[in-house]
Design a protein around this motif. Sequence first.
Motif, PDB file in Angstrom:
ATOM      1  N   THR A  73      30.494  78.414  54.139  1.00 34.95           N
ATOM      2  CA  THR A  73      30.121  79.709  53.563  1.00 34.95           C
ATOM      3  C   THR A  73      28.639  80.047  53.668  1.00 34.95           C
ATOM      4  O   THR A  73      28.281  81.227  53.693  1.00 34.95           O
ATOM      5  N   THR A  74      27.766  79.058  53.740  1.00 31.09           N
ATOM      6  CA  THR A  74      26.328  79.323  53.683  1.00 31.09           C
ATOM      7  C   THR A  74      25.855  80.190  54.839  1.00 31.09           C
ATOM      8  O   THR A  74      25.033  81.095  54.657  1.00 31.09           O
ATOM      9  N   GLY A  75      26.365  79.931  56.038  1.00 28.50           N
ATOM     10  CA  GLY A  75      25.940  80.717  57.195  1.00 28.50           C
ATOM     11  C   GLY A  75      26.357  82.169  57.106  1.00 28.50           C
ATOM     12  O   GLY A  75      25.728  83.037  57.722  1.00 28.50           O
ATOM     13  N   ARG A  76      27.397  82.467  56.336  1.00 30.97           N
ATOM     14  CA  ARG A  76      27.865  83.844  56.184  1.00 30.97           C
ATOM     15  C   ARG A  76      27.172  84.546  55.024  1.00 30.97           C
ATOM     16  O   ARG A  76      26.833  85.725  55.111  1.00 30.97           O
ATOM     17  N   ASN A  77      26.989  83.820  53.915  1.00 30.02           N
ATOM     18  CA  ASN A  77      26.331  84.393  52.756  1.00 30.02           C
ATOM     19  C   ASN A  77      25.689  83.255  51.968  1.00 30.02           C
ATOM     20  O   ASN A  77      26.389  82.400  51.417  1.00 30.02           O
ATOM     21  N   TYR A  78      24.367  83.255  51.925  1.00 35.67           N
ATOM     22  CA  TYR A  78      23.646  82.143  51.307  1.00 35.67           C
ATOM     23  C   TYR A  78      23.961  82.029  49.811  1.00 35.67           C
ATOM     24  O   TYR A  78      24.113  80.927  49.284  1.00 35.67           O
ATOM     25  N   SER A  79      24.058  83.162  49.122  1.00 36.65           N
ATOM     26  CA  SER A  79      24.383  83.123  47.695  1.00 36.65           C
ATOM     27  C   SER A  79      25.748  82.491  47.456  1.00 36.65           C
ATOM     28  O   SER A  79      25.928  81.696  46.535  1.00 36.65           O
ATOM     29  N   LEU A  80      26.725  82.850  48.297  1.00 34.10           N
ATOM     30  CA  LEU A  80      28.065  82.282  48.153  1.00 34.10           C
ATOM     31  C   LEU A  80      28.034  80.771  48.404  1.00 34.10           C
ATOM     32  O   LEU A  80      28.707  79.998  47.704  1.00 34.10           O
ATOM     33  N   GLY A  81      27.263  80.333  49.385  1.00 28.68           N
ATOM     34  CA  GLY A  81      27.149  78.906  49.657  1.00 28.68           C
ATOM     35  C   GLY A  81      26.600  78.142  48.464  1.00 28.68           C
ATOM     36  O   GLY A  81      27.018  77.008  48.188  1.00 28.68           O
ATOM     37  N   LEU A  82      25.684  78.760  47.734  1.00 29.62           N
ATOM     38  CA  LEU A  82      25.094  78.094  46.568  1.00 29.62           C
ATOM     39  C   LEU A  82      26.083  77.946  45.420  1.00 29.62           C
ATOM     40  O   LEU A  82      25.893  77.092  44.556  1.00 29.62           O
ATOM     41  N   VAL A  83      27.100  78.769  45.395  1.00 30.63           N
ATOM     42  CA  VAL A  83      28.134  78.631  44.362  1.00 30.63           C
ATOM     43  C   VAL A  83      28.808  77.262  44.488  1.00 30.63           C
ATOM     44  O   VAL A  83      29.210  76.653  43.488  1.00 30.63           O
ATOM     45  N   PHE A  84      28.925  76.758  45.717  1.00 30.31           N
ATOM     46  CA  PHE A  84      29.509  75.434  45.945  1.00 30.31           C
ATOM     47  C   PHE A  84      28.437  74.343  45.965  1.00 30.31           C
ATOM     48  O   PHE A  84      28.685  73.222  45.527  1.00 30.31           O
ATOM     49  N   PHE A  85      27.245  74.684  46.482  1.00 32.24           N
ATOM     50  CA  PHE A  85      26.200  73.670  46.600  1.00 32.24           C
ATOM     51  C   PHE A  85      25.647  73.259  45.238  1.00 32.24           C
ATOM     52  O   PHE A  85      25.350  72.083  45.009  1.00 32.24           O
ATOM     53  N   THR A  86      25.505  74.219  44.318  1.00 35.91           N
ATOM     54  CA  THR A  86      24.916  73.908  43.013  1.00 35.91           C
ATOM     55  C   THR A  86      25.724  72.871  42.232  1.00 35.91           C
ATOM     56  O   THR A  86      25.150  71.887  41.736  1.00 35.91           O
ATOM     57  N   PRO A  87      27.050  73.022  42.078  1.00 32.66           N
ATOM     58  CA  PRO A  87      27.791  71.968  41.372  1.00 32.66           C
ATOM     59  C   PRO A  87      27.747  70.635  42.115  1.00 32.66           C
ATOM     60  O   PRO A  87      27.754  69.581  41.475  1.00 32.66           O
ATOM     61  N   MET A  88      27.691  70.669  43.447  1.00 34.14           N
ATOM     62  CA  MET A  88      27.584  69.427  44.191  1.00 34.14           C
ATOM     63  C   MET A  88      26.265  68.726  43.879  1.00 34.14           C
ATOM     64  O   MET A  88      26.207  67.509  43.650  1.00 34.14           O
ATOM     65  N   ALA A  89      25.177  69.500  43.839  1.00 36.10           N
ATOM     66  CA  ALA A  89      23.863  68.924  43.545  1.00 36.10           C
ATOM     67  C   ALA A  89      23.814  68.350  42.136  1.00 36.10           C
ATOM     68  O   ALA A  89      23.253  67.265  41.909  1.00 36.10           O
ATOM     69  N   LEU A  90      24.407  69.046  41.185  1.00 41.29           N
ATOM     70  CA  LEU A  90      24.401  68.547  39.812  1.00 41.29           C
ATOM     71  C   LEU A  90      25.276  67.314  39.657  1.00 41.29           C
ATOM     72  O   LEU A  90      24.953  66.397  38.882  1.00 41.29           O
ATOM     73  N   LEU A  91      26.381  67.275  40.389  1.00 41.67           N
ATOM     74  CA  LEU A  91      27.247  66.100  40.322  1.00 41.67           C
ATOM     75  C   LEU A  91      26.535  64.889  40.928  1.00 41.67           C
ATOM     76  O   LEU A  91      26.608  63.776  40.382  1.00 41.67           O
ATOM     77  N   LEU A  92      25.851  65.094  42.037  1.00 35.94           N
ATOM     78  CA  LEU A  92      25.047  64.016  42.626  1.00 35.94           C
ATOM     79  C   LEU A  92      23.938  63.597  41.668  1.00 35.94           C
ATOM     80  O   LEU A  92      23.664  62.406  41.492  1.00 35.94           O
ATOM     81  N   GLY A  93      23.278  64.593  41.070  1.00 34.77           N
ATOM     82  CA  GLY A  93      22.208  64.284  40.133  1.00 34.77           C
ATOM     83  C   GLY A  93      22.691  63.505  38.936  1.00 34.77           C
ATOM     84  O   GLY A  93      22.002  62.608  38.433  1.00 34.77           O
ATOM     85  N   ASP A  94      23.905  63.809  38.473  1.00 35.76           N
ATOM     86  CA  ASP A  94      24.463  63.094  37.332  1.00 35.76           C
ATOM     87  C   ASP A  94      24.791  61.649  37.694  1.00 35.76           C
ATOM     88  O   ASP A  94      24.694  60.754  36.849  1.00 35.76           O
ATOM     89  N   LEU A  95      25.181  61.410  38.955  1.00 33.19           N
ATOM     90  CA  LEU A  95      25.436  60.037  39.390  1.00 33.19           C
ATOM     91  C   LEU A  95      24.137  59.234  39.478  1.00 33.19           C
ATOM     92  O   LEU A  95      24.114  58.035  39.197  1.00 33.19           O
ATOM     93  N   MET A  96      23.037  59.912  39.882  1.00 29.28           N
ATOM     94  CA  MET A  96      21.749  59.225  40.033  1.00 29.28           C
ATOM     95  C   MET A  96      21.064  59.021  38.688  1.00 29.28           C
ATOM     96  O   MET A  96      20.615  57.921  38.362  1.00 29.28           O
ATOM     97  N   LEU A  97      20.948  60.112  37.917  1.00 26.63           N
ATOM     98  CA  LEU A  97      20.288  60.067  36.613  1.00 26.63           C
ATOM     99  C   LEU A  97      21.214  60.741  35.593  1.00 26.63           C
ATOM    100  O   LEU A  97      21.115  61.945  35.368  1.00 26.63           O
ATOM    101  N   PRO A  98      22.138  59.989  34.995  1.00 30.00           N
ATOM    102  CA  PRO A  98      23.101  60.588  34.059  1.00 30.00           C
ATOM    103  C   PRO A  98      22.409  61.297  32.900  1.00 30.00           C
ATOM    104  O   PRO A  98      21.395  60.830  32.370  1.00 30.00           O
ATOM    105  N   ALA A  99      22.946  62.453  32.533  1.00 33.52           N
ATOM    106  CA  ALA A  99      22.419  63.234  31.413  1.00 33.52           C
ATOM    107  C   ALA A  99      23.535  64.113  30.884  1.00 33.52           C
ATOM    108  O   ALA A  99      24.606  64.227  31.487  1.00 33.52           O
ATOM    109  N   SER A 100      23.292  64.760  29.762  1.00 36.81           N
ATOM    110  CA  SER A 100      24.277  65.665  29.196  1.00 36.81           C
ATOM    111  C   SER A 100      24.416  66.899  30.083  1.00 36.81           C
ATOM    112  O   SER A 100      23.516  67.224  30.873  1.00 36.81           O
ATOM    113  N   ILE A 101      25.563  67.577  29.954  1.00 37.99           N
ATOM    114  CA  ILE A 101      25.809  68.757  30.782  1.00 37.99           C
ATOM    115  C   ILE A 101      24.743  69.819  30.525  1.00 37.99           C
ATOM    116  O   ILE A 101      24.206  70.424  31.461  1.00 37.99           O
TER     117      ILE A 101
END
Length: 277
Positions: A204-232
């Motif tokens: 989706t990112t190549g078609r619409n950057y904002s739409l791509g971030l809808v999927f990228f943001t939860p992925m980044a937070l999930l990775l971040g939670d695995l690296m440095l666990p914290a509350s939601i």
Amino acid sequence: MVLVVGVVVGALVATVPFRLWLLVPAAAAWAGVAVVLAELGRWHPAGALNPVFALTASATVPIALSTVPAAALAAAGAAVFALLLALPGRTARDGGDPVRYRLSWHGLRPSDPVGRHAARYLLGIAAAGLAVATSGIGHPYWTFVTASVPMSAPDLHARLTRAAQRVIGTAAGLGVAALVLAARPSSYAAIIVIAVLQACTELTTGRNYSLGLVFFTPMALLLGDLMLPASIGTLLTQRALETVIGLTIALAATVITHERRTPTSRTPPRDHLLDHV
């Protein structure tokens, strides 16, 4: 090779007690070198976002020096595995004669578009590093990556547009991230979710950057939670805060290094600085 070297350098930075302060010059210098290499090789996506991500994410969690070889082997193994997946899928259209470019290290000057692009990254990434080191934000590499996004676009209008898309996409992605994190996926389930979100991001990112971030943001937070666990709530707040800080720094660096052209000045070809997808 650039991504693997970035991971190794980041892992070395992670071994020192003052890693966040060392990360300031290391990330800035790496961004400047990476963006020149990207322009010399006409890489796509353009800019230094991925090299900066590789280095800064690897420097986030403190590790022992004895762990660095394992990080190097993991990164190199992932790169080889990716090539084994990608190369068999090449077609005749992917080949062709190599294009010869006139730009070289010897002819590079700060006044050139590429030199100015490198200076923009040096300034922006260094400022992002200072913000990270002085604020003590939990996931410092988020600020570096966010600052890299607008600067990879080819001109001022595109950078402002990319920043606006980043805000809109991140805001929507935080809502999705809240739902994903609330499910508390286990380690193996998290890997599957991350893979699916990454695939959706690429589609989706190549078609619409904002739409791509809808999927990228939860992925980044999930990775971040695995690296440095914290509350939601902490993760969502940190992501929003670092998005604002990173974009503010990137736009300031863009304005400072923006070339004010005269009516007689010539605009470089549009494809000189490729859009980042």
